[in-house]
Design a protein around this motif. Structure first.
Motif, short mmCIF file in Angstrom:
data_model
loop_
_atom_site.label_atom_id
_atom_site.label_comp_id
_atom_site.label_asym_id
_atom_site.label_seq_id
_atom_site.Cartn_x
_atom_site.Cartn_y
_atom_site.Cartn_z
N HIS A 79 0.64 -0.71 -0.25
CA HIS A 79 0.05 -0.47 -0.07
C HIS A 79 0.78 1.34 -0.11
CE1 HIS A 79 -2.99 3.03 1.32
NE2 HIS A 79 -2.21 3.50 2.20
N LYS A 80 1.58 1.37 1.31
CA LYS A 80 2.72 2.26 1.43
C LYS A 80 3.93 2.40 -0.79
CE LYS A 80 6.66 4.10 3.35
NZ LYS A 80 8.08 3.54 4.30
N LYS A 81 3.65 1.35 -0.39
CA LYS A 81 4.54 1.77 -2.38
C LYS A 81 3.61 2.09 -3.51
CE LYS A 81 7.18 -0.38 -5.68
NZ LYS A 81 7.16 -2.03 -6.45
N ASP A 82 2.59 1.80 -3.53
CA ASP A 82 1.55 1.83 -4.02
C ASP A 82 0.98 3.70 -3.94
OD1 ASP A 82 0.83 -0.58 -5.21
OD2 ASP A 82 -0.15 -1.17 -4.44
N MET A 86 0.89 6.62 -6.87
CA MET A 86 0.12 7.71 -7.04
C MET A 86 0.10 8.98 -6.69
SD MET A 86 -2.81 9.52 -5.41
CE MET A 86 -2.88 8.88 -4.57
N LEU A 87 1.09 8.84 -5.58
CA LEU A 87 1.53 10.52 -5.49
C LEU A 87 1.93 10.80 -6.84
CD1 LEU A 87 2.27 10.78 -2.33
CD2 LEU A 87 0.26 12.10 -2.95
N GLN A 88 3.49 10.64 -6.44
CA GLN A 88 4.30 10.67 -8.18
C GLN A 88 3.11 10.72 -9.78
OE1 GLN A 88 7.81 11.10 -8.58
NE2 GLN A 88 7.99 11.83 -10.78
N GLN A 89 2.04 10.20 -10.13
CA GLN A 89 2.10 10.09 -11.39
C GLN A 89 0.67 10.82 -11.05
OE1 GLN A 89 1.41 8.58 -13.81
NE2 GLN A 89 -0.30 9.10 -14.44
N ARG A 90 0.33 11.43 -9.84
CA ARG A 90 -0.55 12.99 -10.05
C ARG A 90 0.53 14.33 -10.39
NH1 ARG A 90 -3.63 14.07 -4.42
NH2 ARG A 90 -4.64 12.71 -5.22
N PHE A 91 1.13 13.99 -9.69
CA PHE A 91 2.23 15.06 -10.32
C PHE A 91 3.47 15.49 -11.18
CE2 PHE A 91 6.92 16.42 -10.79
CZ PHE A 91 6.67 18.08 -10.73
N GLU A 92 3.39 14.23 -12.44
CA GLU A 92 3.55 13.64 -13.74
C GLU A 92 1.82 14.20 -14.09
OE1 GLU A 92 6.22 13.81 -15.16
OE2 GLU A 92 6.91 13.62 -12.98
N LEU A 126 -2.96 21.49 1.19
CA LEU A 126 -1.11 21.37 0.91
C LEU A 126 -0.98 19.82 1.24
CD1 LEU A 126 -0.96 23.79 5.10
CD2 LEU A 126 -0.35 24.21 2.56
N ILE A 127 -1.27 18.75 1.49
CA ILE A 127 -0.63 17.95 1.65
C ILE A 127 -0.88 17.05 0.15
CG2 ILE A 127 -0.31 15.40 2.74
CD1 ILE A 127 -1.27 16.56 5.25
N ASP A 128 -1.85 16.93 -0.45
CA ASP A 128 -2.59 16.38 -0.95
C ASP A 128 -1.94 17.14 -2.64
OD1 ASP A 128 -3.23 14.05 -0.01
OD2 ASP A 128 -5.20 14.74 0.32
N TYR A 129 -1.99 19.08 -3.14
CA TYR A 129 -1.46 19.51 -4.00
C TYR A 129 -0.28 19.63 -4.02
CZ TYR A 129 -5.94 17.62 -5.94
OH TYR A 129 -7.08 16.28 -5.62
N PHE A 130 -0.30 21.01 -2.77
CA PHE A 130 0.99 22.21 -2.96
C PHE A 130 1.72 20.89 -2.93
CE2 PHE A 130 2.92 25.77 -1.04
CZ PHE A 130 2.74 26.12 -1.97
N GLY A 131 1.89 20.09 -1.21
CA GLY A 131 3.30 19.45 -0.86
C GLY A 131 3.54 18.07 -1.61
N VAL A 132 3.15 17.56 -2.38
CA VAL A 132 3.14 16.54 -3.49
C VAL A 132 4.25 17.43 -4.75
CG1 VAL A 132 2.57 15.10 -5.19
CG2 VAL A 132 1.46 15.56 -3.11
#
Length: 162
Positions: A79-82, A86-92, A126-132
């Motif tokens: 789950h941690k790896k996935d 997912m965060l990396q994919q959101r950024f890209e 802050l966490i899900d968008y700006f922090g990413v």
């Protein structure tokens, strides 16, 4: 004497944390010297997460913590790896081409010390968008971002802390 001084300092810090909550609910009842800034709260949260991450990383190398089955531990690691993927994919896919607005422009009605940034919509932003964005963007992109969105006076230390 040393233990007493250390205990007094930690109790004073704990009082400051609770004073920040008190200030939100009863601003006139909170003494000015007990007020907690948004930056102090962010430092506390990131330090706590850093300590937890360090413990988790050590646990990853050693194996499942006591009381956790190997199956549950493997599910957690997957789950941690996935989640990181997912965060990396959101950024890209979203944030690299269209960086999020800084918090002071997205929600200008809230000052940095408001509880809005510690729970609910503000915390999620802050966490899900700006922090990413800040986590995965290159140093050059972050410098360009800072030039494009200079922080107002009330937020001036925010970039330095994050």
């Amino acid at each position: 004497m040393h233990l007493t001084t250390r205990l007094i300092r930690s109790l004073r810090s704990l009082g400051r944390l609770y004073a920040g909550r008190l200030r939100h609910y009863a601003p006139n009842a909170c003494a000015p010297y007990l007020k907690v800034s948004f930056l102090m709260m962010i430092r506390f949260i990131f330090l706590s997460l850093f300590m937890i991450a360090g413990t988790t990383m050590a646990s990853n190398e050693i194996g499942a913590p006591e009381g956790v089955s190997a199956e549950d531990w493997e599910a957690y690691l997957k789950h941690k790896k996935d989640w990181e993927a997912m965060l990396q994919q959101r950024f890209e896919s979203e944030l690299k081409a269209n960086p999020p607005l800084p918090p002071w422009e997205k929600f200008p009605e809230y000052e940095p010390s408001n509880i809005f940034w510690r729970m609910g919509t503000g915390e999620e932003y802050l966490i899900d968008y700006f922090g990413v964005y800040l986590k995965y963007a290159s140093k050059d992109d972050i410098q360009a971002y800072k030039l494009k969105y200079p922080a107002p006076k009330i937020w001036e230390n925010w970039y330095n802390e994050n």
